[in-house]
Scaffold this motif. Structure first.
Motif, PDB file in Angstrom:
ATOM      1  N   GLY A 424       0.898  -0.946   0.305  1.00 21.04           N
ATOM      2  CA  GLY A 424       0.173   0.013   0.148  1.00 21.04           C
ATOM      3  C   GLY A 424       0.968   1.241  -0.073  1.00 21.04           C
ATOM      4  N   GLU A 425       2.166   1.007   0.525  1.00 21.32           N
ATOM      5  CA  GLU A 425       3.156   1.852   0.109  1.00 21.32           C
ATOM      6  C   GLU A 425       3.063   2.546  -1.463  1.00 21.32           C
ATOM      7  OE1 GLU A 425       6.570   2.198   2.197  1.00 21.32           O
ATOM      8  OE2 GLU A 425       6.102   0.830   3.281  1.00 21.32           O
ATOM      9  N   SER A 426       2.991   4.281  -1.966  1.00 21.81           N
ATOM     10  CA  SER A 426       3.452   4.456  -3.040  1.00 21.81           C
ATOM     11  C   SER A 426       4.443   4.373  -3.670  1.00 21.81           C
ATOM     12  CB  SER A 426       3.469   6.682  -2.557  1.00 21.81           C
ATOM     13  OG  SER A 426       4.680   7.051  -1.934  1.00 21.81           O
ATOM     14  N   LEU A 427       4.435   4.661  -4.757  1.00 21.37           N
ATOM     15  CA  LEU A 427       6.067   3.995  -5.748  1.00 21.37           C
ATOM     16  C   LEU A 427       7.347   4.803  -5.101  1.00 21.37           C
ATOM     17  CD1 LEU A 427       7.630   3.071  -8.167  1.00 21.37           C
ATOM     18  CD2 LEU A 427       6.538   4.412  -9.308  1.00 21.37           C
ATOM     19  N   SER A 428       6.677   5.993  -4.832  1.00 23.88           N
ATOM     20  CA  SER A 428       7.977   6.957  -4.862  1.00 23.88           C
ATOM     21  C   SER A 428       8.315   6.163  -3.068  1.00 23.88           C
ATOM     22  CB  SER A 428       7.909   8.204  -4.221  1.00 23.88           C
ATOM     23  OG  SER A 428       8.884   8.856  -3.540  1.00 23.88           O
ATOM     24  N   ALA A 429       7.498   5.745  -2.654  1.00 22.31           N
ATOM     25  CA  ALA A 429       7.838   5.396  -0.597  1.00 22.31           C
ATOM     26  C   ALA A 429       8.705   4.279  -0.870  1.00 22.31           C
ATOM     27  CB  ALA A 429       6.806   4.604   0.035  1.00 22.31           C
ATOM     28  N   GLY A 430       7.978   3.318  -2.283  1.00 23.33           N
ATOM     29  CA  GLY A 430       8.851   1.724  -2.121  1.00 23.33           C
ATOM     30  C   GLY A 430      10.008   1.757  -2.973  1.00 23.33           C
ATOM     31  N   LEU A 431      10.786   3.236  -3.756  1.00 23.48           N
ATOM     32  CA  LEU A 431      12.074   3.226  -4.040  1.00 23.48           C
ATOM     33  C   LEU A 431      12.471   3.497  -2.647  1.00 23.48           C
ATOM     34  CD1 LEU A 431      10.574   4.781  -7.168  1.00 23.48           C
ATOM     35  CD2 LEU A 431      11.626   2.710  -6.854  1.00 23.48           C
ATOM     36  N   GLY A 432      12.615   4.307  -2.581  1.00 24.48           N
ATOM     37  CA  GLY A 432      12.844   5.453  -1.305  1.00 24.48           C
ATOM     38  C   GLY A 432      13.100   4.153  -0.519  1.00 24.48           C
ATOM     39  N   ALA A 433      12.772   3.174   0.475  1.00 19.75           N
ATOM     40  CA  ALA A 433      12.872   1.496   1.085  1.00 19.75           C
ATOM     41  C   ALA A 433      13.570   0.796   0.327  1.00 19.75           C
ATOM     42  CB  ALA A 433      11.862   0.978   1.136  1.00 19.75           C
ATOM     43  N   GLY A 434      14.254   0.994  -1.586  1.00 17.90           N
ATOM     44  CA  GLY A 434      14.876  -0.422  -1.364  1.00 17.90           C
ATOM     45  C   GLY A 434      16.379   0.658  -1.596  1.00 17.90           C
TER      46      GLY A 434
END
Length: 465
Positions: A424-434
């Protein structure tokens, strides 16, 4: 540590020649990604066809690196370098004029054979023609060309496709391969293992099958699922075959890869650091291209241009010799962690940059500085821990680790992105996590490598007194 005693009088010209050959191979690792839409239309290629066009090259190349390095030591590094250029050129010509997906896939596999020979012999030749005091700068330039090729592949591909047909991305290799082949024949001295070990044919076969199976499992995971039959079977084959390879290498008197090298803390420290640094960097740069296009809204060519600060920083620091001077002043046990801390900091800066490019640019410069310092230091540690007559195998180990770490990083950090978005996270948040996971991996690699390199230095000092 092992070293040569005299430098070749034309060593810098020879280095320029082998770096040109190296650059051509490295561009083809990433240049095809921007041509996917054109290939799909021109060849009526399916998704599976496109995947094999990309993966045939990396699979064959990564699988053959150890065997190619061993062949270079045994039969002559100049011969294998020339053979690699010829095979790469022929494969490029076939790829450029391909009319079906099958022809292009076969051509890419042939280019992978040539690429494996080139990647191992270029570093091995550099170690043969420079004395220890010049090797850090030479390896720094070699590493800068690596970074330049990796970073500019999409940029060159985007420019070519904007002006020419898709086949041109392969045909531009032909004049470079021809020029490189002529220069190698005229300038590069022949060198080989003077002891003339027997060829380890079974070891070469086992290492090729094992590494190709391992890389196949890694690149198949994101698309097919990590618990799919394709991934589990190929991973099992890799585990069994690589175990057999290790047992075989321990038994024979003329092993392709002497496993005793792994008892050298300098070697294992550099090896451990190399795997983790390429894991973090390969995966993070894969995410960065998506961040630039999907979050910041740049097109493929614009995104490629905006990754330029990384490559430019590495090139300036390594070609000027500044990175080599810093490494010599700090020593490898300090240079490696310092470089990796900077790289990790750069990844964190990009992860926290939000929707502006300023933080990305600053992060890329930090990554470039760290890469310019850490990568050559680790490559030199690997190569200096291996006898000169085994330089090809050392280069094969170095290249294999880079391929393995890069592929694993793309797969794992890509999975982090997918999991974050699915939660449920945004694409931006997912990229940041990676990107943050990549930063942790790079930092961990620095700590592992620094600890082992420091212990190796302490063990060597009493022996030298």
């Amino acid at each position: 540590m092992y070293s040569v005693t005299t430098s070749h009088p034309r060593r810098w010209l020879i280095l320029a020649v082998i770096c040109l050959a190296q650059l051509t191979v490295l561009l083809d690792n990433t240049i095809l990604n921007v041509a996917i839409p054109s290939l799909t239309r021109a060849l009526d290629a399916s998704t599976a066809d496109i995947q094999w066009m990309i993966n045939a090259y990396s699979l064959v190349q990564s699988g053959l690196l150890l065997a190619a390095g061993s062949a270079a030591d045994l039969y002559g590094r100049k011969k294998m370098l020339a053979t690699g250029l010829a095979l790469f050129g022929v494969g490029s010509a076939v790829a450029g004029f391909a009319t079906t997906s099958g022809q292009l896939i076969a051509a890419r596999a042939g280019m992978g054979v040539g690429g494996a020979l080139l990647l191992t012999t270029t570093l091995a030749v550099a170690m043969q023609i420079f004395t220890p005091d010049e090797q850090p700068k030479a390896i720094g330039i070699w590493a800068a060309v690596n970074a330049l090729g990796f970073a500019t592949g999409p940029l060159v591909g985007g420019f070519v496709l904007d002006h020419f047909a898709w086949g041109t991305i392969f045909l531009i290799n032909l004049p470079v391969a021809a020029l490189g082949l002529a220069a190698v024949v005229a300038l590069v001295p022949e060198s080989k293992n003077p002891h003339g070990d027997r060829p380890d044919l079974l070891g070469a076969l086992l290492s090729t099958i094992g590494m190709a199976s391992l890389v196949f499992a890694i690149i198949s995971g994101p698309a097919h699922g990590w618990t799919s039959a394709r991934v589990l079977v190929s991973a099992a084959v890799a585990a069994v075959v690589l175990t057999l390879f290790a047992r075989w290498e321990n038994r024979i008197p003329y092993p392709m890869l002497d496993l005793a090298f792994f008892r050298d803390r300098r070697f294992t420290g550099a090896v451990g650091g190399a795997v983790l640094i390429t894991f973090g960097m390969g995966g993070a740069l894969f995410l960065l291209t998506q961040h630039l296009q999907s979050v910041l809204g740049y097109g493929p060519l614009e995104a490629g241009l905006r990754t330029a600060p990384l490559a430019l920083t590495v090139v300036v620091l390594n070609f000027s010799g500044l990175a080599a001077k810093a490494t010599a002043r700090l020593g490898a046990p300090l240079a490696v962690p310092a470089g990796m801390v900077l790289m990790a900091g750069g990844l964190v800066a990009i992860a926290l940059s939000g929707e502006g490019y300023g933080g990305v640019a600053a992060g890329l410069v930090l990554i470039g500085v760290g890469c310019a310092v850490a990568n050559p230091a680790m490559a030199h540690a690997v190569m200096s821990a291996i006898p000169p007559e085994k330089a090809g195998v050392g280069a094969g180990v170095n290249g294999t680790l880079a391929e393995f770490g890069n592929g694993l990083g793309v797969a794992v950090l890509g999975a982090v992105l997918s999991s974050s978005v699915a939660a449920g996270e945004s694409l931006s948040a997912g990229l940041g996590a990676g990107l943050l996971v990549g930063a942790v991996a790079v930092l961990g690699g620095g700590l592992v490598a620094a600890g082992l390199l420091r212990r190796a230095d302490k063990e060597e000092q009493p022996a030298l007194m």
